[in-house]
Scaffold this motif. Sequence first.
Motif, PDB file in Angstrom:
ATOM      1  N   ASN A  53     -10.103   2.718   3.077  1.00 25.61           N
ATOM      2  CA  ASN A  53     -10.181   2.032   1.772  1.00 25.61           C
ATOM      3  C   ASN A  53     -11.519   1.375   1.427  1.00 25.61           C
ATOM      4  OD1 ASN A  53      -7.577   2.839   1.562  1.00 25.61           O
ATOM      5  ND2 ASN A  53      -6.632   0.824   1.802  1.00 25.61           N
ATOM      6  N   GLY A  98       1.671   6.433   1.812  1.00 21.75           N
ATOM      7  CA  GLY A  98       1.273   6.877   0.476  1.00 21.75           C
ATOM      8  C   GLY A  98       2.436   7.333  -0.372  1.00 21.75           C
ATOM      9  N   SER A  99       3.024   6.396  -1.120  1.00 19.66           N
ATOM     10  CA  SER A  99       4.066   6.711  -2.118  1.00 19.66           C
ATOM     11  C   SER A  99       5.278   7.429  -1.540  1.00 19.66           C
ATOM     12  CB  SER A  99       3.482   7.550  -3.253  1.00 19.66           C
ATOM     13  OG  SER A  99       2.344   6.941  -3.789  1.00 19.66           O
ATOM     14  N   PHE A 102       5.791   2.344   4.462  1.00 18.11           N
ATOM     15  CA  PHE A 102       6.125   2.009   3.072  1.00 18.11           C
ATOM     16  C   PHE A 102       5.387   0.721   2.739  1.00 18.11           C
ATOM     17  CE2 PHE A 102       9.913   4.684   2.068  1.00 18.11           C
ATOM     18  CZ  PHE A 102      10.150   5.236   3.309  1.00 18.11           C
ATOM     19  N   GLY A 103       4.704   0.710   1.585  1.00 17.48           N
ATOM     20  CA  GLY A 103       4.000  -0.492   1.161  1.00 17.48           C
ATOM     21  C   GLY A 103       4.767  -1.199   0.077  1.00 17.48           C
ATOM     22  N   ARG A 104       4.500  -0.817  -1.173  1.00 21.47           N
ATOM     23  CA  ARG A 104       5.077  -1.520  -2.324  1.00 21.47           C
ATOM     24  C   ARG A 104       6.595  -1.688  -2.267  1.00 21.47           C
ATOM     25  NH1 ARG A 104       1.877   2.249  -6.266  1.00 21.47           N
ATOM     26  NH2 ARG A 104       2.218   3.530  -4.417  1.00 21.47           N
ATOM     27  N   PRO A 105       7.358  -0.720  -1.737  1.00 18.60           N
ATOM     28  CA  PRO A 105       8.810  -0.946  -1.695  1.00 18.60           C
ATOM     29  C   PRO A 105       9.221  -2.197  -0.904  1.00 18.60           C
ATOM     30  CG  PRO A 105       8.331   1.367  -1.360  1.00 18.60           C
ATOM     31  CD  PRO A 105       7.007   0.656  -1.340  1.00 18.60           C
ATOM     32  N   GLY A 142      -4.551  -7.228   5.726  1.00 20.39           N
ATOM     33  CA  GLY A 142      -5.884  -7.221   6.312  1.00 20.39           C
ATOM     34  C   GLY A 142      -6.323  -8.626   6.687  1.00 20.39           C
ATOM     35  N   HIS A 181      -8.806  -1.487  10.679  1.00 13.33           N
ATOM     36  CA  HIS A 181      -8.837  -0.987   9.292  1.00 13.33           C
ATOM     37  C   HIS A 181     -10.141  -0.206   9.085  1.00 13.33           C
ATOM     38  CE1 HIS A 181      -8.098  -0.502   5.161  1.00 13.33           C
ATOM     39  NE2 HIS A 181      -7.950  -1.745   4.760  1.00 13.33           N
ATOM     40  N   GLN A 220      -3.548  -6.253  11.288  1.00 13.15           N
ATOM     41  CA  GLN A 220      -4.609  -5.349  10.836  1.00 13.15           C
ATOM     42  C   GLN A 220      -5.934  -6.106  10.779  1.00 13.15           C
ATOM     43  OE1 GLN A 220      -5.269  -3.956   6.712  1.00 13.15           O
ATOM     44  NE2 GLN A 220      -5.157  -1.885   7.534  1.00 13.15           N
ATOM     45  N   ARG A 232      -6.491   2.907  11.102  1.00 16.69           N
ATOM     46  CA  ARG A 232      -6.066   3.417   9.787  1.00 16.69           C
ATOM     47  C   ARG A 232      -7.241   4.075   9.068  1.00 16.69           C
ATOM     48  NH1 ARG A 232      -3.072   0.852   4.464  1.00 16.69           N
ATOM     49  NH2 ARG A 232      -1.384   2.329   4.665  1.00 16.69           N
ATOM     50  N   TYR A 272       5.389 -11.876  -5.531  1.00 21.85           N
ATOM     51  CA  TYR A 272       4.649 -11.505  -4.319  1.00 21.85           C
ATOM     52  C   TYR A 272       3.476 -12.453  -4.083  1.00 21.85           C
ATOM     53  CZ  TYR A 272       1.947  -8.378  -1.285  1.00 21.85           C
ATOM     54  OH  TYR A 272       1.248  -7.814  -0.243  1.00 21.85           O
ATOM     55  N   ALA A 318       3.707  -1.172   5.635  1.00 26.70           N
ATOM     56  CA  ALA A 318       2.257  -0.965   5.502  1.00 26.70           C
ATOM     57  C   ALA A 318       1.544  -2.302   5.307  1.00 26.70           C
ATOM     58  CB  ALA A 318       1.972  -0.054   4.311  1.00 26.70           C
ATOM     59  N   PRO A 319       0.280  -2.370   5.741  1.00 29.80           N
ATOM     60  CA  PRO A 319      -0.477  -3.611   5.540  1.00 29.80           C
ATOM     61  C   PRO A 319      -0.684  -3.875   4.057  1.00 29.80           C
ATOM     62  CG  PRO A 319      -1.932  -1.832   6.266  1.00 29.80           C
ATOM     63  CD  PRO A 319      -0.530  -1.317   6.361  1.00 29.80           C
ATOM     64  N   MET A 320      -0.402  -5.105   3.624  1.00 36.46           N
ATOM     65  CA  MET A 320      -0.606  -5.448   2.209  1.00 36.46           C
ATOM     66  C   MET A 320      -1.145  -6.865   2.058  1.00 36.46           C
ATOM     67  SD  MET A 320       2.425  -3.689   0.031  1.00 36.46           S
ATOM     68  CE  MET A 320       3.719  -4.280   1.101  1.00 36.46           C
ATOM     69  N   THR A 321      -2.343  -6.938   1.509  1.00 38.90           N
ATOM     70  CA  THR A 321      -2.987  -8.218   1.227  1.00 38.90           C
ATOM     71  C   THR A 321      -2.102  -9.052   0.339  1.00 38.90           C
ATOM     72  OG1 THR A 321      -5.181  -7.325   1.440  1.00 38.90           O
ATOM     73  CG2 THR A 321      -4.962  -9.227  -0.010  1.00 38.90           C
TER      74      THR A 321
HETATM   75  C1  LIG Z   1      -0.713  -5.442  -3.028  1.00 39.21           C
HETATM   76  C2  LIG Z   1      -1.260  -4.462  -2.044  1.00 39.21           C
HETATM   77  C3  LIG Z   1      -2.114  -4.893  -1.039  1.00 39.21           C
HETATM   78  C4  LIG Z   1      -2.635  -3.985  -0.091  1.00 39.21           C
HETATM   79  N1  LIG Z   1      -3.417  -4.440   0.939  1.00 39.21           N
HETATM   80  C5  LIG Z   1      -3.805  -3.598   1.930  1.00 39.21           C
HETATM   81  C6  LIG Z   1      -4.465  -4.088   3.103  1.00 39.21           C
HETATM   82  O1  LIG Z   1      -4.683  -5.296   3.289  1.00 39.21           O
HETATM   83  N2  LIG Z   1      -4.838  -3.167   4.037  1.00 39.21           N
HETATM   84  C7  LIG Z   1      -4.616  -1.828   3.889  1.00 39.21           C
HETATM   85  O2  LIG Z   1      -4.958  -1.040   4.765  1.00 39.21           O
HETATM   86  N3  LIG Z   1      -3.963  -1.347   2.798  1.00 39.21           N
HETATM   87  C8  LIG Z   1      -3.538  -2.193   1.836  1.00 39.21           C
HETATM   88  N4  LIG Z   1      -2.812  -1.708   0.779  1.00 39.21           N
HETATM   89  C9  LIG Z   1      -2.428  -0.279   0.740  1.00 39.21           C
HETATM   90  C10 LIG Z   1      -1.015  -0.098   1.344  1.00 39.21           C
HETATM   91  O3  LIG Z   1      -1.026  -0.372   2.725  1.00 39.21           O
HETATM   92  C11 LIG Z   1      -0.478   1.332   1.144  1.00 39.21           C
HETATM   93  O4  LIG Z   1      -1.327   2.246   1.793  1.00 39.21           O
HETATM   94  C12 LIG Z   1      -0.379   1.698  -0.318  1.00 39.21           C
HETATM   95  O5  LIG Z   1       0.290   0.680  -1.061  1.00 39.21           O
HETATM   96  C13 LIG Z   1       0.367   3.023  -0.493  1.00 39.21           C
HETATM   97  O6  LIG Z   1       1.680   2.911   0.020  1.00 39.21           O
HETATM   98  P1  LIG Z   1       2.940   2.708  -0.981  1.00 39.21           P
HETATM   99  O7  LIG Z   1       2.836   3.840  -1.967  1.00 39.21           O
HETATM  100  O8  LIG Z   1       4.145   2.846  -0.095  1.00 39.21           O
HETATM  101  O9  LIG Z   1       2.810   1.378  -1.614  1.00 39.21           O
HETATM  102  C14 LIG Z   1      -2.310  -2.598  -0.184  1.00 39.21           C
HETATM  103  C15 LIG Z   1      -1.468  -2.180  -1.219  1.00 39.21           C
HETATM  104  C16 LIG Z   1      -0.929  -3.083  -2.126  1.00 39.21           C
HETATM  105  C17 LIG Z   1       0.012  -2.580  -3.196  1.00 39.21           C
END
Ligand SMILES: Cc1cc2nc3c(=O)[nH]c(=O)nc-3n(C[C@H](O)[C@H](O)[C@H](O)COP(=O)(O)O)c2cc1C
Length: 359
Positions: free
Chosen positions: A189, A306-307, A327-330, A66, A186, A108, A238, A355, A33-36
């Motif tokens: 959110n 989502g989780s 999967f994001g946080r994992p 993003g 995107h 993204q 998304r 991180y 998943a995308p994560m800043t």
């Molecule tokens: C540190 C962090 C940064 C994130 N940045 C973005 C982002 O840049 N773009 C986005 O669409 N979602 C972002 N998310 C949301 C994740 O993509 C994901 O939807 C969310 O963490 C839920 O998935 P998870 O439960 O597997 O972590 C971010 C989440 C985290 C934890």
Amino acid sequence: MGSGADMSGNNDPILFSPVGLGPIELRNRVVMAPMTRSQADLTVPTDAMVRYYGARASAGLIITEGTSPSINGLSDSTMPGLFDEAHVEGWNKVTRNVHRNGGRIFVQLMHSGRVSHPTLMPETAKLLAPSAVALDKMLWVDEDDGEVSYPIPQPMNFADIESTIEEFAASSAMAIEAEFDGIEIHAANGYLIDQFLNLASNKRIDNWGGSVENRLRFSLAIVDAICGRIGADRVGIRISPFSTYNGMLPDHEMEQLYIQLASELNDRRLAYLHVILQRNHVDLNLQVRLLAKIRALFSSKIILAGSFDKISAIQELESKNADLIAFGRPFISNPDLIEKLKFDIPLREPDYDEYLNGI
Ligand SMILES: Cc1cc2nc3c(=O)[nH]c(=O)nc-3n(C[C@H](O)[C@H](O)[C@H](O)COP(=O)(O)O)c2cc1C
């Protein structure tokens, strides 16, 4: 498909089975998943990012953090951009490393809109949004000024709207130049596109606000401009229905809005629709009902986020609610997540310090 064992010890073939996405083949159905991550240097991707994404290339698909298509879309100088040649060059190092390791990667495109502050943006940038409605949230506490809140954004005039749409399209062309496999828009959110979709931030009384059709206009104009530039089969989007993140509020037309959006996107034959489930939300039943309706009318790929863990991911795939699971946080502290999921190796908890400090 069932989940019987195979010779490689892989006993959950559906999660680890290949799947087509537009013109490309993914080696499994796990999406990062995308994560800043705030690792860019004055918006230019760094070597730390090259290493970070390269180390996670065993995911079926990586979606980057993003990335702003415009100077106006930035919310920090550590947020990467994709609107000039230095960005293309920096991102190209990332995509090459991922491809060298056998992975696939989409960027993204994220415009922050009102979720930013002039002190976090270049001097010439504008804090734009559909309407002059500030995000009602504190940003930080300043020694002199005390609590600093999000400022009132500048409502976009027609020229701002036109130029922002063009910025998304130009950025998508740069993504292809940087050898990304595709782009994700995107629209989730509470960032700019979501700000147009949502009545909490969109108070316009012209063609870009009010009715469902009008609130969809900006997102669809961006989709059309991007598809015209790089082809729909390289484009995903998304969404986060019912999310309250960044001041978004569910309203009585929300289900209708997302059904109409999914139907319009289906007509355009995008590569995928990426839906974020808000699992702890009171409206989970509404989300599940909406998802079933979207699934019935959207014939391309659906990614769910989502989780998720291994068991819930397999359940969603087997029940055909989704084609891929994000999967994001994992992924934060488990670059080898695929291997760990495959062989039931315990995951490390996300280490946010690690991180954010580039390890
Ligand atoms: C540190 C962090 C940064 C994130 N940045 C973005 C982002 O840049 N773009 C986005 O669409 N979602 C972002 N998310 C949301 C994740 O993509 C994901 O939807 C969310 O963490 C839920 O998935 P998870 O439960 O597997 O972590 C971010 C989440 C985290 C934890």
